[in-house]
Scaffold this motif. Structure first.
Motif, PDB file in Angstrom:
ATOM      1  N   ARG A   1      10.586  -4.037-105.235  1.00  0.00           N
ATOM      2  CA  ARG A   1      10.429  -5.641-105.563  1.00  0.00           C
ATOM      3  C   ARG A   1      12.360  -5.126-106.920  1.00  0.00           C
ATOM      4  NH1 ARG A   1      10.263 -10.542-103.280  1.00  0.00           N
ATOM      5  NH2 ARG A   1       9.522 -10.075-101.534  1.00  0.00           N
ATOM      6  N   GLY A   2      12.516  -3.993-106.523  1.00  0.00           N
ATOM      7  CA  GLY A   2      13.194  -3.681-108.169  1.00  0.00           C
ATOM      8  C   GLY A   2      13.275  -2.211-108.967  1.00  0.00           C
ATOM      9  N   TYR A   3      14.168  -2.105-108.911  1.00  0.00           N
ATOM     10  CA  TYR A   3      14.164  -0.204-109.892  1.00  0.00           C
ATOM     11  C   TYR A   3      13.595  -0.282-111.051  1.00  0.00           C
ATOM     12  CZ  TYR A   3      18.134   0.778-106.502  1.00  0.00           C
ATOM     13  OH  TYR A   3      18.706   1.077-105.625  1.00  0.00           O
ATOM     14  N   TYR A   4      12.643   0.943-111.791  1.00  0.00           N
ATOM     15  CA  TYR A   4      11.625   0.815-112.421  1.00  0.00           C
ATOM     16  C   TYR A   4      12.885   1.269-113.868  1.00  0.00           C
ATOM     17  CZ  TYR A   4       8.630   2.567-115.656  1.00  0.00           C
ATOM     18  OH  TYR A   4       7.275   2.786-117.204  1.00  0.00           O
ATOM     19  N   GLY A   5      12.146  -0.473-114.439  1.00  0.00           N
ATOM     20  CA  GLY A   5      12.753  -0.160-115.747  1.00  0.00           C
ATOM     21  C   GLY A   5      14.244  -0.705-116.259  1.00  0.00           C
ATOM     22  N   VAL A   6      15.369  -1.378-115.653  1.00  0.00           N
ATOM     23  CA  VAL A   6      16.183  -1.549-114.958  1.00  0.00           C
ATOM     24  C   VAL A   6      17.082  -2.298-114.921  1.00  0.00           C
ATOM     25  CG1 VAL A   6      17.086   1.066-115.038  1.00  0.00           C
ATOM     26  CG2 VAL A   6      16.694  -0.149-112.867  1.00  0.00           C
ATOM     27  N   PRO A   7      16.491  -3.827-115.773  1.00  0.00           N
ATOM     28  CA  PRO A   7      16.471  -5.145-115.130  1.00  0.00           C
ATOM     29  C   PRO A   7      17.789  -5.317-114.735  1.00  0.00           C
ATOM     30  CG  PRO A   7      16.014  -5.158-117.891  1.00  0.00           C
ATOM     31  CD  PRO A   7      15.364  -2.856-116.917  1.00  0.00           C
ATOM     32  N   ASP A   8      19.215  -5.256-115.742  1.00  0.00           N
ATOM     33  CA  ASP A   8      20.018  -5.236-115.455  1.00  0.00           C
ATOM     34  C   ASP A   8      20.671  -5.338-114.225  1.00  0.00           C
ATOM     35  OD1 ASP A   8      20.292  -6.632-118.004  1.00  0.00           O
ATOM     36  OD2 ASP A   8      21.707  -5.216-118.164  1.00  0.00           O
ATOM     37  N   GLN A   9      20.541  -3.643-113.577  1.00  0.00           N
ATOM     38  CA  GLN A   9      20.329  -3.082-112.869  1.00  0.00           C
ATOM     39  C   GLN A   9      20.351  -3.985-110.602  1.00  0.00           C
ATOM     40  OE1 GLN A   9      22.847  -0.379-111.232  1.00  0.00           O
ATOM     41  NE2 GLN A   9      22.562  -1.130-109.450  1.00  0.00           N
ATOM     42  N   ASN A  10      18.512  -4.420-111.947  1.00  0.00           N
ATOM     43  CA  ASN A  10      17.631  -5.032-110.474  1.00  0.00           C
ATOM     44  C   ASN A  10      18.724  -6.414-110.221  1.00  0.00           C
ATOM     45  OD1 ASN A  10      15.966  -3.650-110.466  1.00  0.00           O
ATOM     46  ND2 ASN A  10      15.002  -3.644-111.710  1.00  0.00           N
ATOM     47  N   ARG A  11      19.244  -6.977-111.306  1.00  0.00           N
ATOM     48  CA  ARG A  11      19.608  -8.793-110.539  1.00  0.00           C
ATOM     49  C   ARG A  11      21.272  -8.232-110.011  1.00  0.00           C
ATOM     50  NH1 ARG A  11      18.196  -9.902-115.768  1.00  0.00           N
ATOM     51  NH2 ARG A  11      18.917  -8.533-117.246  1.00  0.00           N
ATOM     52  N   LEU A  12      21.896  -7.002-109.928  1.00  0.00           N
ATOM     53  CA  LEU A  12      23.090  -6.842-108.828  1.00  0.00           C
ATOM     54  C   LEU A  12      21.997  -6.182-107.648  1.00  0.00           C
ATOM     55  CD1 LEU A  12      24.777  -4.080-111.530  1.00  0.00           C
ATOM     56  CD2 LEU A  12      25.625  -6.962-110.914  1.00  0.00           C
ATOM     57  N   SER A  13      21.127  -5.066-107.619  1.00  0.00           N
ATOM     58  CA  SER A  13      20.532  -4.543-106.200  1.00  0.00           C
ATOM     59  C   SER A  13      19.571  -5.743-105.755  1.00  0.00           C
ATOM     60  CB  SER A  13      20.060  -3.187-106.837  1.00  0.00           C
ATOM     61  OG  SER A  13      20.775  -2.615-107.685  1.00  0.00           O
ATOM     62  N   PHE A  14      19.308  -6.587-106.165  1.00  0.00           N
ATOM     63  CA  PHE A  14      18.408  -7.683-105.379  1.00  0.00           C
ATOM     64  C   PHE A  14      18.067  -8.772-105.920  1.00  0.00           C
ATOM     65  CE2 PHE A  14      15.989  -3.636-107.294  1.00  0.00           C
ATOM     66  CZ  PHE A  14      15.434  -3.378-105.759  1.00  0.00           C
TER      67      PHE A  14
ATOM     68  N   VAL B   1      15.405   5.011-110.685  1.00  0.00           N
ATOM     69  CA  VAL B   1      13.721   5.544-110.444  1.00  0.00           C
ATOM     70  C   VAL B   1      13.150   4.016-109.818  1.00  0.00           C
ATOM     71  CG1 VAL B   1      12.020   6.003-111.237  1.00  0.00           C
ATOM     72  CG2 VAL B   1      13.915   6.766-112.534  1.00  0.00           C
ATOM     73  N   ILE B   2      12.610   4.784-108.438  1.00  0.00           N
ATOM     74  CA  ILE B   2      12.012   4.079-107.837  1.00  0.00           C
ATOM     75  C   ILE B   2      10.521   4.513-108.227  1.00  0.00           C
ATOM     76  CG2 ILE B   2      11.834   3.750-105.300  1.00  0.00           C
ATOM     77  CD1 ILE B   2      14.159   4.892-104.763  1.00  0.00           C
ATOM     78  N   SER B   3       9.837   3.446-108.097  1.00  0.00           N
ATOM     79  CA  SER B   3       8.242   3.603-108.449  1.00  0.00           C
ATOM     80  C   SER B   3       7.821   2.595-106.995  1.00  0.00           C
ATOM     81  CB  SER B   3       7.792   2.225-109.329  1.00  0.00           C
ATOM     82  OG  SER B   3       8.656   0.872-109.343  1.00  0.00           O
ATOM     83  N   ARG B   4       6.855   3.729-106.958  1.00  0.00           N
ATOM     84  CA  ARG B   4       6.455   3.897-105.059  1.00  0.00           C
ATOM     85  C   ARG B   4       4.868   3.019-105.194  1.00  0.00           C
ATOM     86  NH1 ARG B   4       9.616   4.194-100.451  1.00  0.00           N
ATOM     87  NH2 ARG B   4       8.271   2.752 -99.589  1.00  0.00           N
TER      88      ARG B   4
ATOM     89  N   PHE C   1       2.691  -0.596-115.490  1.00  0.00           N
ATOM     90  CA  PHE C   1       3.944  -0.265-115.929  1.00  0.00           C
ATOM     91  C   PHE C   1       4.884  -1.403-116.742  1.00  0.00           C
ATOM     92  CE2 PHE C   1       2.304   3.823-114.600  1.00  0.00           C
ATOM     93  CZ  PHE C   1       2.423   4.660-114.344  1.00  0.00           C
ATOM     94  N   GLU C   2       5.541  -1.165-117.886  1.00  0.00           N
ATOM     95  CA  GLU C   2       6.137  -1.847-118.100  1.00  0.00           C
ATOM     96  C   GLU C   2       7.713  -2.013-117.778  1.00  0.00           C
ATOM     97  OE1 GLU C   2       8.772  -3.435-122.642  1.00  0.00           O
ATOM     98  OE2 GLU C   2       6.913  -1.682-122.412  1.00  0.00           O
ATOM     99  N   GLY C   3       8.029  -1.390-117.131  1.00  0.00           N
ATOM    100  CA  GLY C   3       9.118  -1.532-116.024  1.00  0.00           C
ATOM    101  C   GLY C   3       9.366  -1.984-114.666  1.00  0.00           C
ATOM    102  N   PHE C   4       7.887  -2.010-114.498  1.00  0.00           N
ATOM    103  CA  PHE C   4       7.636  -2.249-113.126  1.00  0.00           C
ATOM    104  C   PHE C   4       7.893  -3.309-112.745  1.00  0.00           C
ATOM    105  CE2 PHE C   4       4.008  -3.629-109.263  1.00  0.00           C
ATOM    106  CZ  PHE C   4       4.505  -1.924-108.804  1.00  0.00           C
ATOM    107  N   VAL C   5       8.849  -3.700-111.176  1.00  0.00           N
ATOM    108  CA  VAL C   5       9.112  -4.985-110.629  1.00  0.00           C
ATOM    109  C   VAL C   5       7.665  -5.551-109.715  1.00  0.00           C
ATOM    110  CG1 VAL C   5      10.316  -6.768-109.519  1.00  0.00           C
ATOM    111  CG2 VAL C   5      11.642  -5.244-111.503  1.00  0.00           C
ATOM    112  N   PRO C   6       6.848  -6.312-109.737  1.00  0.00           N
ATOM    113  CA  PRO C   6       5.604  -6.682-108.908  1.00  0.00           C
ATOM    114  C   PRO C   6       6.046  -7.054-107.540  1.00  0.00           C
ATOM    115  CG  PRO C   6       5.646  -8.193-111.016  1.00  0.00           C
ATOM    116  CD  PRO C   6       6.468  -7.226-111.262  1.00  0.00           C
ATOM    117  N   TRP C   7       5.431  -6.895-106.428  1.00  0.00           N
ATOM    118  CA  TRP C   7       5.542  -7.878-105.428  1.00  0.00           C
ATOM    119  C   TRP C   7       5.053  -9.976-105.725  1.00  0.00           C
ATOM    120  CZ3 TRP C   7       5.544  -3.463-104.644  1.00  0.00           C
ATOM    121  CH2 TRP C   7       5.897  -2.210-103.057  1.00  0.00           C
TER     122      TRP C   7
END
Length: 556
Positions: A406-419, A215-218, A3-9
């Motif tokens: 390692r990140g919310y799905y599809g929100v890179p800007d938010q991930n830089r704040l949350s992680f 959205v949280i990808s598990r 998935f393009e918006g998935f952040v892998p370990w």
């Protein structure tokens, strides 16, 4: 499947988790037939008079999975699931896990606003809804949402009166007249075409801090870790009878350990359509329930009702309580009144789960939220500058581990704040750790309103109210409440000559499709809102105003 918006370990860490057996290298759906062959005729799911054995669950899930594949759904597609606590919820979830189609767990109160935004974000190709639920036409809602999505999306309905153009889910999962050969053929096909352990298994929703929930990808890997370790922390086994009373789309009753944990352990799942005391007590008595989970506001109602209804709760061993802060004296009173062991839980759909042990001392059980369910979970307490606090100090909890994406799905800007750059998730919760490593939740730094365990984004409510033409400025803050912990209070400055009542605001937000539990329950009108130095509404000052003038008069 990617998935393009998935952040892998990181690959080296994922390899280490697999090598250590922390990630079992299995998919969640791969267990269905293993359970069916070893547990066969044992009852797995109870919903009123409907009882499904483990074999029933496997056969019906496979029938539905193949039926959905026949309608064009395939591995890597996403589906919005908005079902109440019924046996069909369990079968639909199992079928999607078998097929590799990702269920996005919505809640029955969600309406156009949430469903459309989330559906667009995940690229939903279908919605699974009840026909009607508690007097609301979910089928009509689903058609509206499907029409608003960018791509074609089917409406799949669980109900007795399926409209033209919708798909009858019960017809797809029907197995009457199936031969053993047909059952085996479906099983082989799904075994060959199913997902991989590293695929996304389910999309969950966060409480959110701005806008609609994130959205949280598990993945199958990390969600199985969550399920297995939570089940162990709660002493689940073959004799477990778990009662699901909270909406099953929540991570808490779904997999922490919830209904999936009970099934994995070989127990029985009982589904309640309501958390009200009467049906809950009736289910505990009839099915000899051994464990259930709820938020404090629900348990307080059970306690009040128990004094007059005097139910037989002798089978109940464990009560899992979490979702909002719980005072130690209230925790103790819950355990004494309901005559069971209380296990406090501190967890989040983003991954980390802490439980007080089943055999914990009263001091631990009533005064802490316990340790993480796995030694592989890492905790770090930091101050406002991100510096680790001294042992025993209070600060924001950061966490990472095999169950924390390692990140919310599809929100890179938010991930830089949350992680953080090295993978720590910023929980936004103020926590201290005891010398034994038990978490004690002291508050939070996120801009959320916690209404009885439902996390409401203040920003989402503000955005919709701000769009009303009469409103010049709005700020949503939590108003303390003895039952729900907090309710939504909005401070509003209207344009000159304009005004709206609380009832009018409620009606307008409902018409815009906002879920009922997010609707403001208190309105305070100000001629000017206090502001911070950067021009934002000063919510600290507004909360202080609430405290100084509590209870504030409700606006007409």
């Amino acid at each position: 499947m990617s998935f393009e918006g998935f952040v892998p370990w990181p690959e080296d860490l994922a390899h280490a988790y697999r090598a250590a057996g922390v990630w079992p290298g299995r998919t969640m759906g791969s267990y269905l037939w293993e359970w069916a062959e070893t547990r066969g005729d044992r009852v797995a799911v109870v919903d009123g008079t409907t009882r499904l054995t483990y074999r029933d669950l496997a056969v019906r899930a496979d029938a539905l999975a193949v039926g959905l594949a026949g309608r064009g759904l395939e591995r890597g597609d996403t589906v919005l699931v908005q079902l109440p606590n019924t046996w069909e919820f369990v079968v639909v979830t199992a079928a999607l896990l078998r097929l590799g189609v990702v269920p996005t767990m919505m809640l029955p109160p969600h309406r156009d606003h949430e469903l459309t935004a989330i559906g667009r974000h995940v690229g939903a190709r279908a919605l699974v809804v009840p026909g009607t639920w508690r007097g609301f036409d979910h089928q009509e809602l689903a058609f509206r949402v499907a029409a608003a999505l960018p791509g074609p999306a089917e409406v799949l309905v669980v109900g007795d009166d399926v409209a033209g153009g919708a798909v009858d889910v019960r017809a797809l999962l029907a197995t009457d007249g199936d031969t053993d050969g047909a059952v085996e053929e479906r099983r082989r096909w799904l075994d060959e075409h199913g997902p991989a352990p590293s695929d996304i298994a389910v999309f969950l929703l966060s409480g959110g801090t701005t806008g609609v929930p994130k959205v949280i990808s598990r993945t199958h890997d990390d969600y199985l870790f969550n399920i297995v370790h939570c089940a162990r922390a709660c002493a689940f086994g073959e004799d477990t009878v778990y009662l699901a009373v909270l909406p099953a789309g929540h991570n808490f009753p779904l997999a922490s350990p919830g209904l999936l944990g009970a099934l994995h352990a070989g127990g029985r799942v009982v589904l309640s359509a309501s958390p009200r005391p009467e049906p809950v007590f009736a289910a505990i008595e009839a099915e000899r329930v051994t464990a259930t989970s709820a938020v404090p506001a629900v348990v307080l109602k059970w306690m009040d009702a128990a004094a007059t209804l005097k139910p037989d709760l002798s089978s109940l061993r464990y009560l899992h309580v979490g979702g909002s802060m719980l005072a130690p004296d209230i925790a103790e009173r819950m355990a004494r009144t309901l005559d069971c062991r209380l296990q406090q839980v501190y967890g989040m759909a983003e991954g980390l789960v802490c439980y007080t042990p089943p055999d914990a001392s009263d001091e631990v059980a009533f005064g802490t939220q316990g340790p993480p369910v796995s030694a592989f979970d890492e905790l770090l307490i930091v101050d406002e500058d991100g510096t680790p606090v001294p042992p025993g100090g209070t600060g924001e909890l950061l966490t990472r581990g095999p169950g924390t994406p390692r990140g919310y799905y599809g929100v890179p800007d938010q991930n830089r704040l949350s992680f953080t750059e090295d993978g720590w998730f910023r929980t936004g919760d103020l926590v201290r750790l005891t010398p034994e490593g038990h978490a004690v939740v002291c508050g939070r730094v996120k801009d959320l309103i916690n209404r009885g365990g439902e996390k409401i984004s203040a920003g989402e409510v503000e955005t919709l109210i701000q769009e009303l033409p009469e409103v010049a400025e709005v700020a949503a803050v939590p108003a303390p409440d003895p039952v729900y912990g907090e309710r939504v209070c909005v401070f509003v400055r209207f344009h000159g000559g304009c005004s709206l009542s609380l009832a009018e605001i409620s009606r307008l937000l409902t018409e815009r499709g906002l879920a009922a539990f997010k609707i403001p329950e208190r309105l305070e009108v100000l001629t000017a809102l206090p502001h911070t130095a950067v021009g934002k509404a000063d919510k600290k000052a507004l909360k202080a105003l609430l405290a100084d003038r509590n209870p504030l008069p409700r606006a007409a």
